[in-house]
Design an enzyme around this catalytic site. Sequence first.
Site, PDB file in Angstrom:
ATOM      1  N   GLY A 189      68.131  -3.692  -8.946  1.00  9.79           N
ATOM      2  CA  GLY A 189      66.792  -3.639  -8.595  1.00  9.79           C
ATOM      3  C   GLY A 189      66.731  -3.404  -7.517  1.00  9.79           C
ATOM      4  O   GLY A 189      66.150  -3.170  -6.358  1.00  9.79           O
ATOM      5  N   GLU A 192      63.499   1.532  -6.760  1.00  8.11           N
ATOM      6  CA  GLU A 192      62.022   1.031  -7.822  1.00  8.11           C
ATOM      7  C   GLU A 192      61.993   2.180  -9.247  1.00  8.11           C
ATOM      8  O   GLU A 192      62.758   2.706  -9.527  1.00  8.11           O
ATOM      9  CB  GLU A 192      60.610   1.221  -6.857  1.00  8.11           C
ATOM     10  CG  GLU A 192      61.206   0.792  -4.856  1.00  8.11           C
ATOM     11  CD  GLU A 192      60.362  -0.351  -5.071  1.00  8.11           C
ATOM     12  OE1 GLU A 192      59.729  -0.864  -6.497  1.00  8.11           O
ATOM     13  OE2 GLU A 192      60.395  -0.866  -4.240  1.00  8.11           O
ATOM     14  N   ASP A 203      61.457   8.466   2.049  1.00  8.50           N
ATOM     15  CA  ASP A 203      61.388   7.847   3.471  1.00  8.50           C
ATOM     16  C   ASP A 203      62.072   7.257   4.670  1.00  8.50           C
ATOM     17  O   ASP A 203      61.734   6.990   5.749  1.00  8.50           O
ATOM     18  CB  ASP A 203      62.202   5.889   2.489  1.00  8.50           C
ATOM     19  CG  ASP A 203      62.024   4.782   2.597  1.00  8.50           C
ATOM     20  OD1 ASP A 203      62.243   4.049   3.246  1.00  8.50           O
ATOM     21  OD2 ASP A 203      63.338   4.246   3.114  1.00  8.50           O
ATOM     22  N   LYS A 207      60.711   6.707   8.524  1.00 10.97           N
ATOM     23  CA  LYS A 207      61.602   6.538   9.398  1.00 10.97           C
ATOM     24  C   LYS A 207      62.099   7.552  10.581  1.00 10.97           C
ATOM     25  O   LYS A 207      62.479   7.148  12.009  1.00 10.97           O
ATOM     26  CB  LYS A 207      62.915   5.997   9.323  1.00 10.97           C
ATOM     27  CG  LYS A 207      62.611   4.663   8.346  1.00 10.97           C
ATOM     28  CD  LYS A 207      63.330   3.992   6.834  1.00 10.97           C
ATOM     29  CE  LYS A 207      62.922   2.974   5.673  1.00 10.97           C
ATOM     30  NZ  LYS A 207      63.572   2.210   5.198  1.00 10.97           N
TER      31      LYS A 207
END
Length: 433
Positions: A189, A192, A203, A207
């Site tokens: 988990g 994704e 991602d 940031k």
Amino acid sequence: MEEKVINAALLGLGTVGTGVYRVLKSQEEEMTAKIGCKVKIRKILVRNLEKAAGKLEDPAMLTNNWEDIKSDPSIDIVIELIGGIEPARTYILDALHAGKHVVTANKDLIAVHGKELMDTAKASHVDFLFEAAVAGGIPIIRPLKQCLAGNHMSEVMGIVNGTTNFILTRMSQENMEFKDALALATELGYAEADPTADIDGLDAGRKVAILASVAFNSRVVFDDVYIEGITKISAKDIRYAKEMGCAIKLLGVARNTESGVEAYVCPMLIPNDHPLATVNDSYNAVFVHGDAVEDAMFFGRGAGELPTASAVVGDIFDIVRDIEAGCCGRIGCTCYKSLPVKKMENTYNRYFLRLHVEDRCGVLAEMTEVFAKYHVSIAQIIQKDSQSQDDHLAEVVVITSKVREGDFKTAVQELSNKASVKRISKTIRVYGK
């Protein structure tokens, strides 16, 4: 005496939205003592009313109509947790224009449209806070804007994506190849179903844009950030890094130099004696350097339901305190400079280069001649035992001193055209002096 209540609306009831709802419920008894009044979620915007109803004690607060929130004058704070660019941008701008304060964790939106959102909040004299947009539960935006505001920041860098850090940790500790470590991350988990944004560095790039803007007081947007992911890193690269006393991490780096801002995300070798080298699994860490504070590191859970909700609720409480004190909008956009952002070819780094060459006298001399031509200084060169079935090939690993990236790439291109160089297997940047 009746307790004062500040009303809020929640946009989205996914992982983080559910976490925010849970954290606010857990704080109810102490909320007035902490911030002077209670915060109540009055409405929650969702797409699927039936699915969301099972998560709440009072499904009546659910709506799938944004107008129910936008036009409700009793709602003071909007908490946007649906993610993506649209309709999140429209909802936030509507809320700000309506005089509602906004808290968001939406890094995608801020990295592209941050200026527009901050300008709108300023014009409406409301708060727009986004601590949770970077590094989940780790406080970093507020420290940069407030606690560390007395510094001129020269660097902010770190591990800001838990999925890729988990994958690289498994590759390092269990000698796994990338595809096997990714499969494990998906099974547990951490990744994704579509891991592209994580493993390709997107991602982390968003940031870095936000961190650079806040740290250097100059706008950096997502398109300014050079990005490489971890898909080409192999177990062999990690083994060689270990032999050299380094770990390989996906680092987001932003530097404020005399010639402009450097902003990039890429896998890098980092010496084992650097604090970031021991940040493993899904943990994140951000390392900053200022002229007064010198070095400081912020470490913790960079994602997840409750860690991210912690940051969101912290922003909500900050807004409530501002409302109570009548000082909303006091810390808005801090980008008062217009610094240039450098192209990656004009940045300076050290490099790890792994290549296969003919196993004969004179080849290393040919290599060093090419490097010297482009001002590439060699700090270390090692000949490895070749795993090739061709006994006439040798594997060579080179570590350079700091060099301009454009010069290094030109040198590598010229090397690749030489008959004595059969394959350039990998180039990886090396963090440090």
